[in-house]
Motif scaffolding. Sequence first.
Motif, PDB file in Angstrom:
ATOM      1  N   PHE A  45      15.055 -13.462  32.422  1.00 45.40           N
ATOM      2  CA  PHE A  45      14.742 -12.440  31.434  1.00 45.40           C
ATOM      3  C   PHE A  45      15.882 -11.444  31.298  1.00 45.40           C
ATOM      4  O   PHE A  45      16.251 -11.078  30.188  1.00 45.40           O
ATOM      5  CB  PHE A  45      13.436 -11.721  31.768  1.00 45.40           C
ATOM      6  N   LEU A  46      16.410 -10.986  32.425  1.00 38.45           N
ATOM      7  CA  LEU A  46      17.481  -9.989  32.356  1.00 38.45           C
ATOM      8  C   LEU A  46      18.718 -10.516  31.634  1.00 38.45           C
ATOM      9  O   LEU A  46      19.360  -9.787  30.884  1.00 38.45           O
ATOM     10  CB  LEU A  46      17.847  -9.499  33.763  1.00 38.45           C
ATOM     11  N   LEU A  47      19.042 -11.771  31.838  1.00 41.07           N
ATOM     12  CA  LEU A  47      20.182 -12.366  31.135  1.00 41.07           C
ATOM     13  C   LEU A  47      19.898 -12.429  29.636  1.00 41.07           C
ATOM     14  O   LEU A  47      20.754 -12.075  28.814  1.00 41.07           O
ATOM     15  CB  LEU A  47      20.487 -13.758  31.680  1.00 41.07           C
ATOM     16  N   SER A  48      18.703 -12.841  29.275  1.00 44.31           N
ATOM     17  CA  SER A  48      18.318 -12.907  27.869  1.00 44.31           C
ATOM     18  C   SER A  48      18.333 -11.518  27.230  1.00 44.31           C
ATOM     19  O   SER A  48      18.798 -11.339  26.103  1.00 44.31           O
ATOM     20  CB  SER A  48      16.918 -13.526  27.752  1.00 44.31           C
ATOM     21  N   SER A  97      20.136  -8.919  28.253  1.00 50.41           N
ATOM     22  CA  SER A  97      21.543  -8.530  28.166  1.00 50.41           C
ATOM     23  C   SER A  97      22.225  -9.179  26.964  1.00 50.41           C
ATOM     24  O   SER A  97      22.961  -8.526  26.227  1.00 50.41           O
ATOM     25  CB  SER A  97      22.263  -8.916  29.463  1.00 50.41           C
ATOM     26  N   ASP A  98      21.962 -10.460  26.748  1.00 52.24           N
ATOM     27  CA  ASP A  98      22.542 -11.165  25.603  1.00 52.24           C
ATOM     28  C   ASP A  98      22.075 -10.567  24.282  1.00 52.24           C
ATOM     29  O   ASP A  98      22.844 -10.493  23.320  1.00 52.24           O
ATOM     30  CB  ASP A  98      22.182 -12.654  25.641  1.00 52.24           C
ATOM     31  N   ILE A 143      21.066  -7.404  23.630  1.00 55.19           N
ATOM     32  CA  ILE A 143      21.507  -6.037  23.324  1.00 55.19           C
ATOM     33  C   ILE A 143      23.022  -5.846  23.393  1.00 55.19           C
ATOM     34  O   ILE A 143      23.531  -4.852  22.880  1.00 55.19           O
ATOM     35  CB  ILE A 143      20.788  -4.998  24.212  1.00 55.19           C
ATOM     36  N   ARG A 144      23.722  -6.789  23.989  1.00 58.64           N
ATOM     37  CA  ARG A 144      25.175  -6.650  24.153  1.00 58.64           C
ATOM     38  C   ARG A 144      25.912  -6.361  22.838  1.00 58.64           C
ATOM     39  O   ARG A 144      26.760  -5.472  22.793  1.00 58.64           O
ATOM     40  CB  ARG A 144      25.769  -7.878  24.829  1.00 58.64           C
ATOM     41  N   PRO A 145      25.608  -7.068  21.738  1.00 60.88           N
ATOM     42  CA  PRO A 145      26.367  -6.813  20.520  1.00 60.88           C
ATOM     43  C   PRO A 145      25.952  -5.547  19.767  1.00 60.88           C
ATOM     44  O   PRO A 145      26.625  -5.145  18.819  1.00 60.88           O
ATOM     45  CB  PRO A 145      26.089  -8.055  19.662  1.00 60.88           C
ATOM     46  N   LEU A 146      24.892  -4.908  20.187  1.00 60.60           N
ATOM     47  CA  LEU A 146      24.378  -3.738  19.472  1.00 60.60           C
ATOM     48  C   LEU A 146      25.127  -2.481  19.892  1.00 60.60           C
ATOM     49  O   LEU A 146      25.468  -2.311  21.054  1.00 60.60           O
ATOM     50  CB  LEU A 146      22.879  -3.584  19.730  1.00 60.60           C
ATOM     51  N   ARG A 147      25.345  -1.600  18.951  1.00 61.73           N
ATOM     52  CA  ARG A 147      26.068  -0.351  19.232  1.00 61.73           C
ATOM     53  C   ARG A 147      25.209   0.884  18.993  1.00 61.73           C
ATOM     54  O   ARG A 147      25.499   1.947  19.508  1.00 61.73           O
ATOM     55  CB  ARG A 147      27.337  -0.262  18.368  1.00 61.73           C
ATOM     56  N   ASP A 148      24.185   0.753  18.186  1.00 61.82           N
ATOM     57  CA  ASP A 148      23.319   1.875  17.839  1.00 61.82           C
ATOM     58  C   ASP A 148      22.200   2.011  18.875  1.00 61.82           C
ATOM     59  O   ASP A 148      21.509   1.028  19.174  1.00 61.82           O
ATOM     60  CB  ASP A 148      22.739   1.640  16.439  1.00 61.82           C
ATOM     61  N   ALA A 149      22.004   3.213  19.412  1.00 58.16           N
ATOM     62  CA  ALA A 149      21.000   3.422  20.462  1.00 58.16           C
ATOM     63  C   ALA A 149      19.597   3.031  20.000  1.00 58.16           C
ATOM     64  O   ALA A 149      18.842   2.413  20.755  1.00 58.16           O
ATOM     65  CB  ALA A 149      21.019   4.871  20.925  1.00 58.16           C
ATOM     66  N   ALA A 150      19.238   3.367  18.767  1.00 56.40           N
ATOM     67  CA  ALA A 150      17.903   3.027  18.267  1.00 56.40           C
ATOM     68  C   ALA A 150      17.726   1.508  18.180  1.00 56.40           C
ATOM     69  O   ALA A 150      16.651   0.984  18.494  1.00 56.40           O
ATOM     70  CB  ALA A 150      17.664   3.674  16.905  1.00 56.40           C
ATOM     71  N   ALA A 151      18.764   0.793  17.767  1.00 53.93           N
ATOM     72  CA  ALA A 151      18.696  -0.666  17.681  1.00 53.93           C
ATOM     73  C   ALA A 151      18.574  -1.287  19.067  1.00 53.93           C
ATOM     74  O   ALA A 151      17.843  -2.264  19.256  1.00 53.93           O
ATOM     75  CB  ALA A 151      19.918  -1.223  16.965  1.00 53.93           C
ATOM     76  N   ILE A 152      19.260  -0.718  20.044  1.00 53.41           N
ATOM     77  CA  ILE A 152      19.179  -1.213  21.426  1.00 53.41           C
ATOM     78  C   ILE A 152      17.760  -1.023  21.965  1.00 53.41           C
ATOM     79  O   ILE A 152      17.174  -1.933  22.553  1.00 53.41           O
ATOM     80  CB  ILE A 152      20.218  -0.512  22.319  1.00 53.41           C
ATOM     81  N   LYS A 153      17.183   0.155  21.743  1.00 50.07           N
ATOM     82  CA  LYS A 153      15.818   0.423  22.210  1.00 50.07           C
ATOM     83  C   LYS A 153      14.821  -0.523  21.551  1.00 50.07           C
ATOM     84  O   LYS A 153      13.931  -1.058  22.209  1.00 50.07           O
ATOM     85  CB  LYS A 153      15.436   1.870  21.915  1.00 50.07           C
ATOM     86  N   ALA A 154      14.967  -0.727  20.236  1.00 47.52           N
ATOM     87  CA  ALA A 154      14.041  -1.604  19.508  1.00 47.52           C
ATOM     88  C   ALA A 154      14.145  -3.039  20.009  1.00 47.52           C
ATOM     89  O   ALA A 154      13.126  -3.716  20.228  1.00 47.52           O
ATOM     90  CB  ALA A 154      14.316  -1.531  18.006  1.00 47.52           C
TER      91      ALA A 154
END
Length: 94
Positions: free
Chosen positions: A1-4, A6-7, A9-20
Amino acid sequence: FLLSLSDAIRPLRDAAAIKAAACSKLGRELGVNRAFYAEVDGDDWVVESGYAEGAEPLPPGRYAARTYGTRIMDTYRAGECIVFRDTRTDPGFT
């Protein structure tokens, strides 16, 4: 799960997009109908977006934590995790 996670959210730069994205991955992994991220500001929760499947999403905004009883904030301030299996029947969710 953690690898999935990480994969995802890695390309995301916006904090709101990462949280979502994190809420969505976690909600699906746990098989829950809602998962959301909330920041604590005083005695309030500030909710952005989250994951909802088969339920109405919690609308973004500021929520007074006392509306839901004292258990949630007491548990948070103790550094512990809280899970409600069913908010309609859990005696700790008022």
